[in-house]
Every structure is written in C-alpha cells, then in structure tokens.
Design a protein around this motif. Structure first.
Motif, PDB file in Angstrom:
ATOM      1  N   ARG A   1       0.969  -1.223   0.028  1.00 21.56           N
ATOM      2  CA  ARG A   1       0.014   0.135   0.033  1.00 21.56           C
ATOM      3  C   ARG A   1       0.921   1.342   0.070  1.00 21.56           C
ATOM      4  N   ARG A   2       1.891   1.339   0.608  1.00 14.65           N
ATOM      5  CA  ARG A   2       2.758   2.627   0.918  1.00 14.65           C
ATOM      6  C   ARG A   2       3.722   2.604  -0.284  1.00 14.65           C
ATOM      7  N   TYR A   3       4.270   1.580  -0.905  1.00 13.74           N
ATOM      8  CA  TYR A   3       5.259   1.693  -1.923  1.00 13.74           C
ATOM      9  C   TYR A   3       5.059   1.007  -3.467  1.00 13.74           C
TER      10      TYR A   3
ATOM     11  N   GLY B   1      -0.368  -6.112 -10.606  1.00  4.47           N
ATOM     12  CA  GLY B   1       0.406  -5.245  -9.792  1.00  4.47           C
ATOM     13  C   GLY B   1      -0.529  -4.253  -9.089  1.00  4.47           C
ATOM     14  N   GLY B   2      -1.741  -4.300  -9.045  1.00  7.83           N
ATOM     15  CA  GLY B   2      -2.702  -3.329  -8.481  1.00  7.83           C
ATOM     16  C   GLY B   2      -3.195  -3.895  -7.035  1.00  7.83           C
ATOM     17  N   MET B   3      -3.477  -3.095  -6.246  1.00  7.93           N
ATOM     18  CA  MET B   3      -4.025  -3.227  -4.842  1.00  7.93           C
ATOM     19  C   MET B   3      -5.327  -3.654  -4.931  1.00  7.93           C
ATOM     20  N   PRO B   4      -5.630  -4.483  -3.947  1.00 11.45           N
ATOM     21  CA  PRO B   4      -7.098  -5.080  -3.567  1.00 11.45           C
ATOM     22  C   PRO B   4      -8.075  -3.822  -3.763  1.00 11.45           C
ATOM     23  N   GLY B   5      -9.086  -4.082  -4.478  1.00  9.28           N
ATOM     24  CA  GLY B   5     -10.060  -3.130  -4.195  1.00  9.28           C
ATOM     25  C   GLY B   5      -9.812  -1.883  -5.359  1.00  9.28           C
TER      26      GLY B   5
ATOM     27  N   ASN C   1      -1.364  -7.339  -5.611  1.00  8.36           N
ATOM     28  CA  ASN C   1      -0.287  -6.733  -4.794  1.00  8.36           C
ATOM     29  C   ASN C   1      -0.635  -6.532  -3.239  1.00  8.36           C
ATOM     30  N   GLY C   2       0.258  -7.115  -2.297  1.00  4.97           N
ATOM     31  CA  GLY C   2      -0.241  -7.063  -0.927  1.00  4.97           C
ATOM     32  C   GLY C   2      -0.706  -8.378  -0.958  1.00  4.97           C
ATOM     33  N   GLY C   3      -0.907  -9.302  -1.578  1.00  4.19           N
ATOM     34  CA  GLY C   3      -1.684 -10.607  -1.534  1.00  4.19           C
ATOM     35  C   GLY C   3      -1.043 -11.649  -1.032  1.00  4.19           C
ATOM     36  N   TYR C   4      -1.743 -12.691  -0.910  1.00  4.26           N
ATOM     37  CA  TYR C   4      -1.104 -13.892  -0.346  1.00  4.26           C
ATOM     38  C   TYR C   4      -1.093 -15.191  -1.277  1.00  4.26           C
ATOM     39  N   VAL C   5       0.060 -15.810  -1.150  1.00  5.42           N
ATOM     40  CA  VAL C   5       0.508 -16.974  -2.121  1.00  5.42           C
ATOM     41  C   VAL C   5       0.257 -18.159  -1.367  1.00  5.42           C
ATOM     42  N   VAL C   6      -0.225 -19.295  -2.107  1.00  8.00           N
ATOM     43  CA  VAL C   6      -0.195 -20.515  -1.487  1.00  8.00           C
ATOM     44  C   VAL C   6       0.362 -21.626  -2.341  1.00  8.00           C
TER      45      VAL C   6
ATOM     46  N   ARG D   1      -7.810  -0.341   8.280  1.00  9.65           N
ATOM     47  CA  ARG D   1      -6.518  -0.110   8.006  1.00  9.65           C
ATOM     48  C   ARG D   1      -5.463  -0.745   9.184  1.00  9.65           C
ATOM     49  N   THR D   2      -5.790  -1.982   9.343  1.00 10.16           N
ATOM     50  CA  THR D   2      -4.957  -2.499  10.583  1.00 10.16           C
ATOM     51  C   THR D   2      -3.538  -2.715  10.065  1.00 10.16           C
ATOM     52  N   GLY D   3      -3.264  -2.746   8.838  1.00  5.97           N
ATOM     53  CA  GLY D   3      -1.782  -2.825   8.316  1.00  5.97           C
ATOM     54  C   GLY D   3      -1.318  -1.502   8.952  1.00  5.97           C
TER      55      GLY D   3
END
Length: 347
Positions: free
Chosen positions: A230-232, A294-298, A305-310, A330-332
């Motif tokens: 989110r920041r970078y 490369g986009g953020m969720p939402g 980007n910022g997501g979770y890989v399995v 905004r818990t992050g």
C-alpha cells in the motif's frame, strides 16, 4: 482455524525450474538460507545466475550451506545455462534488535542494488516457550516480526532506488514475507491482540497459547505484506509485496511440535524444494501487469499486490477476518505504527 483444503492438499506445481528465467545481474537477500526452504530457495536462485545473499549467525554455519550450493547442480528441468551465480552471507542475529542495523549496513556496503528480499527466517513453537529475545520479547514475536520489520526499514531505501533503475523491469522489485497457514489461528478479529502482543494474558494455555502466538506472528507477516504494498507499490517501476504459505514441508521448523502431531500429520509434508518453488513463484515470476496483478485489492482490477500466495505458487486467500481488517479497518497501518514504536530505539 486450520489450513484450507487447498493449502493442505495443493495440486501439482504448474510453474517449476523449467519456467524460471535468467536472474543474472539481480541481487537477492534471503534471511535464513542455511537449511530448509531458505537453502533450497538460495540454491535455485544461485543456479539461475543471481547474486544471492543468505543470512546466518556465524560464518561456519553459512559455509555449511554456501559450499554445498556452489558444488551442487541445477535441477534437471532447468532450461537456462547455469554457472554465473554468486552466493555470500551476511551475519544476522534476529533475536537481538541492537545488531540489526549493523547487519544491514554490512549488506549496504557490499551492494548498490537489491531486487528481492525474502523474509524467510523464522521460529515456530520454541522448545522453551518462555524463551525471550535479548530485548525481552517472546521469541516468536521478536524473530518472526520485530527483527524482519527493522531489517526492512534499513533496506527499503535501496529497494526503492533499485525499482527506479533503467535496467529494472516493471514490478520485478519485491519484498516477500514468509507467513504460514498458521496465521489462521491468530486472535480475532484483526489477527493481533493489540493490548497484549506477547499474549501473556491470553486465556489459552500450553500448546494452544503457543499456537496462537505463532499464528499472530504469521498474521503480522500477512499484514506487513499488504501495508508495504500500500505504501510503496507505485514507487519507481512498481514494487510488489506478498505474503505466502510455503506449504507443509520436511524442515526443522516442526522439531518442537508434539510427537503425536508429527506422527499423525508428518505424511502430509513435502520436500523443502517445493516450498522454494512457492517462494520463487512469488519472488521472480513475471507478473501479468496488464491483468492488474500489480494493483492493490479493491482498485477495480485483479489487485494481487499485497496478497497471499499458497503452495506451490498460486494466488490464495488470507484469513478472511485478517484481510477484511486490512481493507476496511486499516489494521496494516495500525500495526506499522505499533512496530515502529517498539523498535524505535534501534532505528
């Protein structure tokens, strides 16, 4: 909550060494790397001609990993010619925050770019559940969260400058936070016990408490991956930040689990190489920018980007409550601020 079905029983990998591209000229840092997943990841990148650094508490421990890697052969399925990779080590003690700056400065003296950092080192259910770091934090909080966060603080400027270099490909600069399906056992609703980060007052006891502590530390990794993105994510040619569950693997991480647990679930574990496939999928696979990876969720696109890989390299879903907290509460950002205060004296 336990691992999802697809995390426990992943399909065969569709992206392996046969699909990996030459990494010559790129610089990687893998914390840990002397054994287990980190070792296998470092070996893969080395044979892909990358400049790879692993971390270790001592030179002797590092040599036991780097020398076998240098004398090893690439996986038979690898298609690119090998032989131009280099591997070195940086001394790092994640249980002592006062040493992190010195370790980061050592790396910065030796390198002028950093393409990918994989926060791989970690601890699960230590043999002594009361063991603390040098600063008095529970081992799982200190090693899995505080030290990686502080190390990243010192290395982020180099990562950002690398993302802006002329020879850097779009979204090839990355930060990988190795989490676990265990993050689903973290405190609800946010994944963090905000008023009791060491879970000293938790109602759970014994093994249940240690599992929750581990789960919280891994939920924090999921949260940091999202918040870093989110920041970078728009810096330079784009920066990706992912968390991941590497898979159920045969490593030393489970040594302190109860014998009955290992006896029942040991058959589910795979060779450490499979976890390296997951880490490399997140770390070096070329993303499909046009589809929105490369986009953020939402953001109206795929938003990974910022997501979770399995395992063994697929998009997954983090714990619903944790992810909802990141996007709606905004818990992050909150966690980032809490950690900055905790490690502020060592920045």
């Amino acid at each position: 909550m336990a691992a999802t079905w697809t995390e426990m029983f992943p399909p065969s990998p569709t992206w392996t060494e046969a699909d990996m591209k030459d990494q010559y000229g790129r610089v990687f840092l893998v914390t840990g790397g002397t054994a287990g997943i980190g070792y296998e990841t470092a070996k893969m990148i080395y044979h892909l001609n990358g400049t790879i650094y692993i971390t270790s508490r001592s030179e002797s421990s590092a040599s036991k990993a780097t020398e076998p890697i240098k004398s090893s052969s690439p996986h038979p399925s690898q298609t690119i010619p090998s032989g131009r990779g280099t591997i070195s080590y940086v001394q790092l003690n994640l249980s002592d925050l006062s040493t992190i700056k010195g370790s980061a400065e050592e790396f910065l003296r030796r390198e002028k770019r950093l393409d990918v950092i994989i926060h791989n080192a970690g601890v699960m259910l230590p043999a002594d559940p009361e063991e603390k770091t040098e600063q008095g934090y529970h081992l799982q909080l200190g090693i899995n969260v505080l030290a990686p966060f502080l190390l990243q603080h010192f290395l982020t400027p180099l990562l950002l400058s690398t993302a802006s270099l002329p020879d850097t490909r779009s979204f090839s600069t990355r930060v990988i936070w190795v989490s676990s399906s265990g993050h689903r056992a973290s405190p609800v609703p946010d994944g963090v016990s905000w008023d009791d980060l060491d879970l000293l007052q938790a109602s759970k006891t014994g093994l249940k408490k240690e599992v929750e502590r581990y789960g919280q530390s891994k939920a924090m990794g999921v949260m940091l991956a999202y918040e870093f993105a989110r920041r970078y994510h728009e810096h330079g040619k784009g920066i990706l930040s992912f968390s991941l569950h590497p898979g159920a693997l045969k490593t030393g991480l489970q040594d302190n689990l109860p014998r009955w647990f290992n006896a029942i679930f040991g058959w589910l574990r795979h060779d450490a190489r499979m976890g390296a496939l997951t880490e490399c999928w997140a770390g070096i696979r070329e993303v499909n920018v046009e589809s929105g990876e490369g986009g953020m969720p939402g953001d109206g696109k795929v938003g990974k980007n910022g997501g979770y890989v399995v395992p063994w390299g697929r998009w997954g879903d983090g714990h619903e409550s944790v992810m909802k907290g990141l996007m709606e509460r905004r818990t992050g950002e909150r966690l980032w601020g809490v950690l900055e205060k905790m490690v502020g004296d060592y920045m």
